[in-house]
Design a protein around this motif. Structure first.
Motif, PDB file in Angstrom:
ATOM      1  N   VAL A   9       0.915  -1.320   0.155  1.00 38.89           N
ATOM      2  CA  VAL A   9      -0.123  -0.016  -0.021  1.00 38.89           C
ATOM      3  C   VAL A   9       0.923   1.224   0.158  1.00 38.89           C
ATOM      4  N   ASP A  10       0.641   2.284  -0.620  1.00 43.13           N
ATOM      5  CA  ASP A  10       1.279   3.626  -0.347  1.00 43.13           C
ATOM      6  C   ASP A  10       0.551   4.564   0.547  1.00 43.13           C
ATOM      7  N   ARG A  11       1.313   5.354   1.153  1.00 42.19           N
ATOM      8  CA  ARG A  11       0.756   5.911   2.205  1.00 42.19           C
ATOM      9  C   ARG A  11       0.660   7.482   1.914  1.00 42.19           C
ATOM     10  N   THR A  12      -0.387   7.986   2.490  1.00 44.18           N
ATOM     11  CA  THR A  12      -0.389   9.536   2.225  1.00 44.18           C
ATOM     12  C   THR A  12      -0.153  10.290   3.180  1.00 44.18           C
ATOM     13  N   ILE A  19       3.120  11.498   7.859  1.00 44.19           N
ATOM     14  CA  ILE A  19       2.329  10.210   7.214  1.00 44.19           C
ATOM     15  C   ILE A  19       1.050  10.097   8.103  1.00 44.19           C
ATOM     16  N   SER A  20       0.068   9.884   6.936  1.00 41.66           N
ATOM     17  CA  SER A  20      -1.162   9.739   7.694  1.00 41.66           C
ATOM     18  C   SER A  20      -1.608   8.226   7.943  1.00 41.66           C
ATOM     19  N   ASN A  21      -2.506   7.999   8.207  1.00 45.08           N
ATOM     20  CA  ASN A  21      -2.972   6.623   8.256  1.00 45.08           C
ATOM     21  C   ASN A  21      -3.969   6.181   7.050  1.00 45.08           C
ATOM     22  N   HIS A  23      -4.444   4.823   3.204  1.00 37.62           N
ATOM     23  CA  HIS A  23      -3.683   4.103   2.100  1.00 37.62           C
ATOM     24  C   HIS A  23      -4.673   4.316   0.860  1.00 37.62           C
ATOM     25  N   ARG A  24      -4.168   4.907  -0.124  1.00 39.02           N
ATOM     26  CA  ARG A  24      -4.965   5.418  -1.101  1.00 39.02           C
ATOM     27  C   ARG A  24      -4.837   4.313  -2.263  1.00 39.02           C
ATOM     28  N   GLU A  77       8.445   9.184  -0.883  1.00 34.45           N
ATOM     29  CA  GLU A  77       7.359   8.075  -0.740  1.00 34.45           C
ATOM     30  C   GLU A  77       7.407   7.315   0.165  1.00 34.45           C
ATOM     31  N   LYS A  78       6.486   6.730   0.913  1.00 33.94           N
ATOM     32  CA  LYS A  78       6.287   5.721   1.808  1.00 33.94           C
ATOM     33  C   LYS A  78       5.372   4.488   1.372  1.00 33.94           C
ATOM     34  N   GLU A  80       4.185   0.260   1.889  1.00 32.76           N
ATOM     35  CA  GLU A  80       4.245  -0.478   3.308  1.00 32.76           C
ATOM     36  C   GLU A  80       3.914  -1.864   2.706  1.00 32.76           C
TER      37      GLU A  80
END
Length: 92
Positions: A9-12, A19-21, A23-24, A77-78, A80
């Motif tokens: 998943v990519d993080r927003t 970093i938010s919780n 996932h887009r 970018e992050k 997971e």
């Protein structure tokens, strides 16, 4: 291992740049056995999943299937890697 138990998943980021919780985008790998020492490559575009080699080591290439890029080239970018499991249950 069978890679179908994993997802990426990519993080927003929130308005403060943290970093938010949320996932887009979510990609769950298809059923495929991967041996220790082999490589896995995930590309966001469209294509056919293949197995190539790099220095005689298998590289399992997977494609997310996106019509557009969602990684930002100008910022870090992050992503997971998640271990996922499907649970079957019966409503009573």
């Amino acid at each position: 291992i069978n890679i179908s138990s994993y997802a990426v998943v990519d993080r927003t980021f929130n308005k403060n740049g943290n970093i938010s919780n949320i996932h887009r985008h979510f990609y769950r790998f298809p059923s495929k056995d991967i041996k220790k020492g082999e490589y896995v490559s995930l590309r966001t575009g469209k294509g056919k999943n293949t197995v190539d080699t790099l220095d005689n080591i298998p590289v399992h290439r997977f494609f997310w299937g996106s019509d557009s890029t969602f990684w930002n080239d100008s910022e870090v970018e992050k992503a997971e890697l998640l271990k996922v499991e499907t649970i079957a249950f019966k409503l009573v």
